[in-house]
Design a protein around this motif. Structure first.
Motif, short mmCIF file in Angstrom:
data_model
loop_
_atom_site.label_atom_id
_atom_site.label_comp_id
_atom_site.label_asym_id
_atom_site.label_seq_id
_atom_site.Cartn_x
_atom_site.Cartn_y
_atom_site.Cartn_z
N PRO A 115 0.82 -1.23 0.00
CA PRO A 115 0.00 0.00 0.00
C PRO A 115 0.85 1.27 0.00
CG PRO A 115 -0.10 -1.10 2.14
CD PRO A 115 0.67 -2.00 1.23
N ASP A 116 2.14 1.15 0.29
CA ASP A 116 3.00 2.34 0.32
C ASP A 116 3.64 2.66 -1.02
OD1 ASP A 116 2.49 2.69 2.98
OD2 ASP A 116 4.31 1.67 3.66
N SER A 142 5.06 -17.76 4.27
CA SER A 142 5.08 -16.51 3.50
C SER A 142 6.02 -15.48 4.10
CB SER A 142 3.68 -15.88 3.48
OG SER A 142 2.76 -16.70 2.82
N PHE A 143 6.65 -14.72 3.23
CA PHE A 143 7.43 -13.54 3.59
C PHE A 143 6.75 -12.34 2.95
CE2 PHE A 143 10.50 -17.00 3.20
CZ PHE A 143 11.43 -16.79 4.19
N LEU A 144 6.65 -11.25 3.68
CA LEU A 144 6.17 -9.99 3.10
C LEU A 144 7.20 -8.91 3.44
CD1 LEU A 144 2.37 -10.05 4.01
CD2 LEU A 144 3.31 -10.01 1.71
N PRO A 146 9.10 -5.12 2.41
CA PRO A 146 8.82 -3.88 1.67
C PRO A 146 9.80 -3.70 0.50
CG PRO A 146 10.11 -3.39 3.63
CD PRO A 146 9.85 -4.88 3.65
N THR A 149 13.70 -3.68 1.10
CA THR A 149 14.46 -4.81 1.67
C THR A 149 14.46 -6.00 0.72
OG1 THR A 149 13.89 -4.14 3.94
CG2 THR A 149 14.64 -6.40 3.64
N THR B 5 -1.28 -6.63 7.13
CA THR B 5 -0.19 -6.80 6.18
C THR B 5 0.66 -5.53 6.20
OG1 THR B 5 0.40 -7.48 3.94
CG2 THR B 5 -1.49 -5.99 4.16
N ILE B 6 1.74 -5.51 5.43
CA ILE B 6 2.62 -4.35 5.53
C ILE B 6 1.89 -3.07 5.11
CG2 ILE B 6 4.79 -5.59 5.40
CD1 ILE B 6 5.10 -4.78 2.53
N GLY B 7 2.19 -2.00 5.81
CA GLY B 7 1.54 -0.72 5.56
C GLY B 7 0.34 -0.48 6.46
N ASP B 8 -0.24 -1.56 7.04
CA ASP B 8 -1.40 -1.40 7.92
C ASP B 8 -0.95 -0.83 9.28
OD1 ASP B 8 -2.96 -2.52 5.97
OD2 ASP B 8 -3.27 -4.43 7.00
N LYS B 140 5.86 -2.94 9.01
CA LYS B 140 6.89 -2.71 8.00
C LYS B 140 7.25 -3.97 7.23
CE LYS B 140 7.32 1.53 9.25
NZ LYS B 140 6.77 2.56 8.37
N LEU B 141 7.12 -5.14 7.87
CA LEU B 141 7.62 -6.38 7.28
C LEU B 141 7.04 -7.52 8.10
CD1 LEU B 141 11.34 -6.87 6.28
CD2 LEU B 141 10.17 -8.62 7.61
N SER B 142 6.67 -8.62 7.42
CA SER B 142 6.07 -9.75 8.14
C SER B 142 6.62 -11.08 7.67
CB SER B 142 4.55 -9.77 7.92
OG SER B 142 3.95 -8.62 8.44
N PHE B 143 6.75 -11.99 8.62
CA PHE B 143 7.04 -13.40 8.34
C PHE B 143 5.84 -14.22 8.82
CE2 PHE B 143 11.11 -11.44 9.38
CZ PHE B 143 12.05 -12.03 8.55
N LEU B 144 5.44 -15.20 8.04
CA LEU B 144 4.41 -16.15 8.48
C LEU B 144 4.96 -17.55 8.28
CD1 LEU B 144 1.15 -14.62 6.95
CD2 LEU B 144 1.60 -14.92 9.39
N GLU B 155 18.09 -13.56 10.42
CA GLU B 155 17.34 -12.91 9.34
C GLU B 155 16.52 -11.75 9.88
OE1 GLU B 155 17.62 -12.91 6.28
OE2 GLU B 155 15.74 -12.20 5.42
N ARG B 158 18.88 -8.91 10.36
CA ARG B 158 19.29 -8.39 9.04
C ARG B 158 18.24 -7.44 8.49
NH1 ARG B 158 19.24 -9.26 3.40
NH2 ARG B 158 17.14 -10.14 3.60
N VAL B 159 16.96 -7.84 8.54
CA VAL B 159 15.92 -6.99 7.96
C VAL B 159 15.67 -5.74 8.81
CG1 VAL B 159 14.88 -8.87 6.65
CG2 VAL B 159 13.95 -8.31 8.92
N SER B 162 18.17 -3.37 7.62
CA SER B 162 17.75 -2.86 6.31
C SER B 162 16.68 -1.78 6.46
CB SER B 162 17.22 -4.02 5.46
OG SER B 162 16.53 -3.53 4.33
N LEU B 163 15.66 -2.05 7.28
CA LEU B 163 14.57 -1.07 7.48
C LEU B 163 15.13 0.24 8.05
CD1 LEU B 163 11.85 -3.38 9.10
CD2 LEU B 163 11.79 -2.40 6.80
#
Lengths: 219, 219
Positions: A115-116, A142-144, A146, A149, B5-8, B140-144, B155, B158-159, B162-163
């Motif tokens: 969304p950004d 799943s990975f999400l 931005p 990154t 999700t990212i951005g929310d 900003k970032l998600s792992f599931l 990891e 690391r992210v 990066s952020l």
């Protein structure tokens, strides 16, 4: 925001790729498949990611894993951009297909919208989403990430090996696990069952609760 | 499945933890926060993960990052289980709070439900979800990850780096990037702007398209 998460079925969409039209389930077949989106062709992080995926393609193929890219650019753009990726990658070929989703229908359905991020026309762009799809066509992990990154293909390889171990044996992989290190026995397995399943033996952590749930073995 | 999700925005829920009641936004404050769920107390992978998070807590604190666990067990269970985690972790203390969500309200709202996992009463359990929340309270970032795959705190570190780099400079991190390696300059920055922003200089990849979008620098 609605979208796919682990346990969901991958919808069996008909998609257009730079390798022609295909149905997603036909492509997955009986394999694990890594479906990964990128914000846009001819952009920096995406170029390094698709190059890295090309460099790792043989490692994924050795585990029976297929790769499938996706962005909202069209097939002509993908084919032009691949020349850049391969030049940057010292000639290593991009052999996996990349889906073209210029109408942005797939990225909405597959929970891959960032969304950004918008393009110069104000249209939404995909995030760096990466779904690992199982042979049963379900999302396993799943990975999400931005746009800023880039993903880590070593982590993707690591979790693929974890998923495949857990599908084959009643085991799971502990935090920071690397292939070759001990795994843990699944909680649903009794100690009696574990003795039969793991004749190589297992070590049980001695914990204050007196419960014997943390059992390590090698498979 | 609906969820974050990212951005929310992270919803500003009032939560109960083993450190008392708190509102999520008060806990985040002006920091990056790692909100991570686990399927259940007294289970094997979760024990190794929360132990690893405790071992990495000082590395995250050095980057100004807070940690916040979550499962559907109650506070009493968390406090009993922490004794096991600390014993397994050779006495290293679990200093971060763990949310208790026995009514399973938070895990639904925060996209942390694993549809494949249920407890002995048939109730849904959380996946190994991990959301990195920014100081602006946005995801900003998600792992599931599924129950069978423990997360990799290297990891996560690391992210986070990066952020934080991308929030400070107009840069992004390429595939497989590690702290200390060159970064790429964001696509929206013109070469003229880049010369001012990055007086240390930058290298532009020479690509068949003739476009100069892949520019590496160090910050």
């Amino acid at each position: 925001m609605p979208g796919l998460t682990i346990g969901d079925d991958l919808p069996n969409f008909q998609v257009e790729t730079n390798h022609g039209k295909m149905k997603l389930h036909d492509y997955v077949g009986d394999s694990y498949t890594i479906l990964f989106s990128h914000p846009g062709d001819f952009t920096p992080v995406c170029t390094t990611e698709l190059a890295m995926m090309a460099a790792y393609a043989s490692k994924f193929a050795a585990k029976g894993v297929k790769l499938l890219g996706l962005s909202c650019d069209d097939v002509q753009s993908h084919n032009e951009w691949i020349k850049d990726i391969e030049a940057y990658n010292k000639g290593q070929k991009v052999t996996y297909p990349i889906i073209a989703d210029p109408k942005r229908e797939l990225i909405k359905q597959l929970n891959m919208v960032d969304p950004d991020e918008t393009d110069s026309s104000g249209h939404k762009l995909p995030s760096r989403a990466l779904h690992i799809v199982g042979p049963d066509k379900k999302i396993k992990l799943s990975f999400l990430y931005p746009a800023s990154t880039g993903r880590n293909m070593d982590e993707v390889l690591r979790v693929v090996e974890s998923l495949q171990k857990a599908a084959k044996y009643k085991v799971a992989t502990p935090a920071n696990w690397k292939p070759g290190e001990p795994l843990v026995i699944a909680p649903g397995v009794s100690n009696e069952e574990a003795k039969e399943m793991f004749p190589q033996g297992f070590d049980t952590a001695n914990l204050p609760s007196g419960k014997s749930y943390l059992r390590f073995t090698n498979v």
